[in-house]
Motif scaffolding. Structure first.
Motif, PDB file in Angstrom:
ATOM      1  N   SER A 247       1.341  54.527  36.833  1.00 42.65           N
ATOM      2  CA  SER A 247       0.780  53.619  35.830  1.00 42.65           C
ATOM      3  C   SER A 247       1.026  54.184  34.435  1.00 42.65           C
ATOM      4  CB  SER A 247      -0.731  53.464  36.057  1.00 42.65           C
ATOM      5  OG  SER A 247      -1.349  52.852  34.936  1.00 42.65           O
ATOM      6  N   SER A 248       1.242  53.277  33.493  1.00 39.77           N
ATOM      7  CA  SER A 248       1.381  53.689  32.093  1.00 39.77           C
ATOM      8  C   SER A 248       0.059  54.194  31.533  1.00 39.77           C
ATOM      9  CB  SER A 248       1.832  52.494  31.243  1.00 39.77           C
ATOM     10  OG  SER A 248       0.814  51.490  31.248  1.00 39.77           O
ATOM     11  N   GLY A 249      -1.037  53.899  32.267  1.00 37.72           N
ATOM     12  CA  GLY A 249      -2.358  54.076  31.682  1.00 37.72           C
ATOM     13  C   GLY A 249      -2.663  52.900  30.788  1.00 37.72           C
ATOM     14  N   ILE A 250      -3.889  52.781  30.357  1.00 41.11           N
ATOM     15  CA  ILE A 250      -4.311  51.615  29.580  1.00 41.11           C
ATOM     16  C   ILE A 250      -3.825  51.725  28.134  1.00 41.11           C
ATOM     17  CG2 ILE A 250      -6.315  50.362  28.691  1.00 41.11           C
ATOM     18  CD1 ILE A 250      -7.725  51.130  31.348  1.00 41.11           C
ATOM     19  N   VAL A 251      -3.165  50.666  27.679  1.00 40.31           N
ATOM     20  CA  VAL A 251      -2.584  50.604  26.337  1.00 40.31           C
ATOM     21  C   VAL A 251      -3.282  49.485  25.560  1.00 40.31           C
ATOM     22  CG1 VAL A 251      -0.457  50.305  25.024  1.00 40.31           C
ATOM     23  CG2 VAL A 251      -0.361  51.314  27.320  1.00 40.31           C
ATOM     24  N   ASP A 252      -3.655  49.770  24.329  1.00 39.29           N
ATOM     25  CA  ASP A 252      -4.285  48.752  23.485  1.00 39.29           C
ATOM     26  C   ASP A 252      -3.199  47.996  22.716  1.00 39.29           C
ATOM     27  OD1 ASP A 252      -5.764  47.184  21.785  1.00 39.29           O
ATOM     28  OD2 ASP A 252      -7.062  48.799  21.073  1.00 39.29           O
ATOM     29  N   ARG A 253      -2.979  46.724  23.108  1.00 34.16           N
ATOM     30  CA  ARG A 253      -1.977  45.886  22.442  1.00 34.16           C
ATOM     31  C   ARG A 253      -2.604  45.008  21.356  1.00 34.16           C
ATOM     32  NH1 ARG A 253       2.460  48.630  22.963  1.00 34.16           N
ATOM     33  NH2 ARG A 253       3.404  48.662  25.060  1.00 34.16           N
ATOM     34  N   TYR A 254      -3.800  45.308  20.962  1.00 36.68           N
ATOM     35  CA  TYR A 254      -4.527  44.656  19.870  1.00 36.68           C
ATOM     36  C   TYR A 254      -5.021  43.263  20.256  1.00 36.68           C
ATOM     37  CZ  TYR A 254      -5.894  43.701  15.029  1.00 36.68           C
ATOM     38  OH  TYR A 254      -6.606  43.427  13.892  1.00 36.68           O
ATOM     39  N   TYR A 255      -4.148  42.441  20.775  1.00 39.45           N
ATOM     40  CA  TYR A 255      -4.549  41.088  21.188  1.00 39.45           C
ATOM     41  C   TYR A 255      -5.038  41.070  22.634  1.00 39.45           C
ATOM     42  CZ  TYR A 255      -1.966  40.240  16.944  1.00 39.45           C
ATOM     43  OH  TYR A 255      -1.535  40.294  15.641  1.00 39.45           O
ATOM     44  N   PHE A 256      -4.762  42.135  23.348  1.00 45.82           N
ATOM     45  CA  PHE A 256      -5.248  42.361  24.705  1.00 45.82           C
ATOM     46  C   PHE A 256      -5.002  43.829  25.036  1.00 45.82           C
ATOM     47  CE2 PHE A 256      -1.079  40.270  24.698  1.00 45.82           C
ATOM     48  CZ  PHE A 256      -0.268  41.245  25.264  1.00 45.82           C
ATOM     49  N   LYS A 257      -5.636  44.314  26.077  1.00 44.00           N
ATOM     50  CA  LYS A 257      -5.340  45.651  26.590  1.00 44.00           C
ATOM     51  C   LYS A 257      -4.593  45.487  27.910  1.00 44.00           C
ATOM     52  CE  LYS A 257      -9.218  48.037  24.403  1.00 44.00           C
ATOM     53  NZ  LYS A 257     -10.464  48.791  24.618  1.00 44.00           N
ATOM     54  N   SER A 258      -3.743  46.457  28.227  1.00 42.60           N
ATOM     55  CA  SER A 258      -2.931  46.287  29.421  1.00 42.60           C
ATOM     56  C   SER A 258      -2.459  47.618  29.985  1.00 42.60           C
ATOM     57  CB  SER A 258      -1.727  45.395  29.110  1.00 42.60           C
ATOM     58  OG  SER A 258      -0.896  45.987  28.124  1.00 42.60           O
ATOM     59  N   LEU A 259      -1.877  47.547  31.164  1.00 41.78           N
ATOM     60  CA  LEU A 259      -1.180  48.682  31.764  1.00 41.78           C
ATOM     61  C   LEU A 259       0.088  48.154  32.415  1.00 41.78           C
ATOM     62  CD1 LEU A 259      -1.450  48.847  35.169  1.00 41.78           C
ATOM     63  CD2 LEU A 259      -3.835  49.158  34.534  1.00 41.78           C
ATOM     64  N   TYR A 260       1.037  49.051  32.673  1.00 43.61           N
ATOM     65  CA  TYR A 260       2.323  48.682  33.246  1.00 43.61           C
ATOM     66  C   TYR A 260       2.614  49.558  34.460  1.00 43.61           C
ATOM     67  CZ  TYR A 260       2.912  46.807  28.496  1.00 43.61           C
ATOM     68  OH  TYR A 260       2.728  46.147  27.312  1.00 43.61           O
ATOM     69  N   PHE A 261       3.277  48.966  35.462  1.00 37.28           N
ATOM     70  CA  PHE A 261       3.785  49.751  36.593  1.00 37.28           C
ATOM     71  C   PHE A 261       4.957  49.001  37.224  1.00 37.28           C
ATOM     72  CE2 PHE A 261       1.324  46.726  38.957  1.00 37.28           C
ATOM     73  CZ  PHE A 261       1.890  46.672  40.224  1.00 37.28           C
ATOM     74  N   ARG A 262       5.817  49.741  37.900  1.00 40.09           N
ATOM     75  CA  ARG A 262       6.935  49.135  38.641  1.00 40.09           C
ATOM     76  C   ARG A 262       6.636  49.185  40.132  1.00 40.09           C
ATOM     77  NH1 ARG A 262      11.381  47.929  35.625  1.00 40.09           N
ATOM     78  NH2 ARG A 262      11.483  48.941  33.578  1.00 40.09           N
ATOM     79  N   GLU A 263       6.844  48.033  40.802  1.00 44.86           N
ATOM     80  CA  GLU A 263       6.675  48.045  42.257  1.00 44.86           C
ATOM     81  C   GLU A 263       7.953  48.613  42.883  1.00 44.86           C
ATOM     82  OE1 GLU A 263       8.307  45.579  44.618  1.00 44.86           O
ATOM     83  OE2 GLU A 263       9.590  45.474  42.864  1.00 44.86           O
ATOM     84  N   SER A 264       8.032  48.645  44.204  1.00 44.23           N
ATOM     85  CA  SER A 264       9.074  49.415  44.894  1.00 44.23           C
ATOM     86  C   SER A 264      10.495  48.913  44.659  1.00 44.23           C
ATOM     87  CB  SER A 264       8.787  49.426  46.399  1.00 44.23           C
ATOM     88  OG  SER A 264       7.520  49.993  46.647  1.00 44.23           O
ATOM     89  N   ASN A 265      10.675  47.632  44.344  1.00 48.10           N
ATOM     90  CA  ASN A 265      12.011  47.107  44.049  1.00 48.10           C
ATOM     91  C   ASN A 265      12.403  47.308  42.585  1.00 48.10           C
ATOM     92  OD1 ASN A 265      12.890  45.394  46.598  1.00 48.10           O
ATOM     93  ND2 ASN A 265      10.734  44.933  46.261  1.00 48.10           N
ATOM     94  N   GLY A 266      11.457  47.778  41.784  1.00 46.46           N
ATOM     95  CA  GLY A 266      11.724  47.999  40.369  1.00 46.46           C
ATOM     96  C   GLY A 266      11.244  46.901  39.450  1.00 46.46           C
TER      97      GLY A 266
END
Length: 312
Positions: A247-266
């Motif tokens: 996981s990218s960990g939680i990121v504050d995008r100002y208009y929302f907060k989010s996290l990113y990850f890649r599943e097994s196919n990319g």
């Protein structure tokens, strides 16, 4: 137990912000709800289009990369975006509109076994307008100043197509971690829903071997799925890590907060909160009409603006 109430937004790559703006605002009739910059690379525009306020589930987002090359299509990529329209009559309206504007399309067809019009924007991004009577994304609001009549306006995102080498792994991630349900499945395709019986949280999986896609203009960067608030986002961050994904960990995008990850196919997924939303630094009348910057970039406004071409 938390659930995923549907798509949040989907993000693509464009080479020409002005051309992109003309297509999505003037041809598709969406509202340009936010003009900002890529927070990780502020020389790039980040444009958002959607309903009247850019509600979660209606947002199409584009990063402008002027030097980007063409897309080499292939597998292990997000390959089509479904957009909801109110009726089959609306599809006839859109065929005529696409003919008028010279938009590449396949006429009346089907997508996920529903009446549809398959089309592409000027950079080859593949989309489908799907007739879904009595269905629209929750919180969707009519945009009265759209160039498209109210009765035919796009009402948010529907099924998102993902083409992968290993369908089983993607199905496992969506069902076991996030609680999606398999609605239909064949040897090489599957249709999953995050909300049972609802089109606005669907993912259509197409298994295909061959070389992986090489992204470029008109390619889809990631799909963001919705969560309600920070508490739920923290929960999903823990679940993703527990299953062995990075996981990218939680990121504050100002208009929302989010996290990113890649599943097994990319395939890159984002998990994003519903709020605060695009009205955080704008009013409803002038939304999307000026360059908005998060507070932490505001002191660099002059420097950032100098690198950007104006969009009209």
């Amino acid at each position: 137990m938390y659930t995923i109430p549907g798509h949040h937004h989907i993000s693509m790559i464009t080479k020409h912000a002005q051309q992109n703006n003309t297509f999505y605002r003037d041809v598709l009739g969406l509202r340009r709800v936010k003009v900002t910059v890529n927070q990780d690379e502020t020389s790039m525009y980040h444009l958002f289009y959607g309903d009247k306020t850019g509600s979660p589930g209606t947002e199409l987002s584009f990063f402008e990369i002027p030097l980007v090359g063409r897309t080499h299509r292939g597998t292990n990529a997000i390959t089509k975006i479904g957009l909801i329209v109110p009726s089959e009559e609306s599809l006839n309206y859109w065929v005529k509109r696409f003919n008028e504007f010279g938009v590449k399309h396949e006429g009346l067809s089907t997508f996920t076994s529903r009446p549809a019009v398959l089309f592409e924007d000027e950079e080859g991004l593949r989309m489908a307008l799907i007739a879904a009577p009595n269905t629209k994304v929750p919180h969707w609001e009519t945009y009265e100043k759209s160039l498209v009549p109210i009765e035919h306006q796009i009402q948010g995102m529907g099924p998102v197509e993902m083409t992968v080498k290993n369908m089983g792994k993607l199905i496992h991630t969506l069902t076991e971690i996030f609680g999606y349900e398999v609605k239909e499945q064949t040897e090489t395709t599957a249709l999953l829903q995050s909300v049972k019986g609802e089109i606005f949280g669907e993912i259509f999986i197409n298994e295909q071997d061959g070389p992986s896609e090489k992204p470029g203009r008109g390619s889809i960067h990631h799909l963001a799925i919705r969560v309600k608030n920070d508490e739920e986002l923290t929960y999903w961050d823990e679940q993703v890590k527990k299953r062995g994904f990075i996981s990218s960990g939680i990121v504050d995008r100002y208009y929302f907060k989010s996290l990113y990850f890649r599943e097994s196919n990319g395939i890159l997924f984002e998990i994003a909160t519903d709020g605060p939303g695009f009205l955080r630094d704008g009013d409803i009348e002038s939304l999307g009409e000026q360059l908005d910057l998060p507070d932490f970039l505001e002191e660099k406004r002059e420097e950032i603006t100098a690198k950007l071409k104006p969009i009209f």
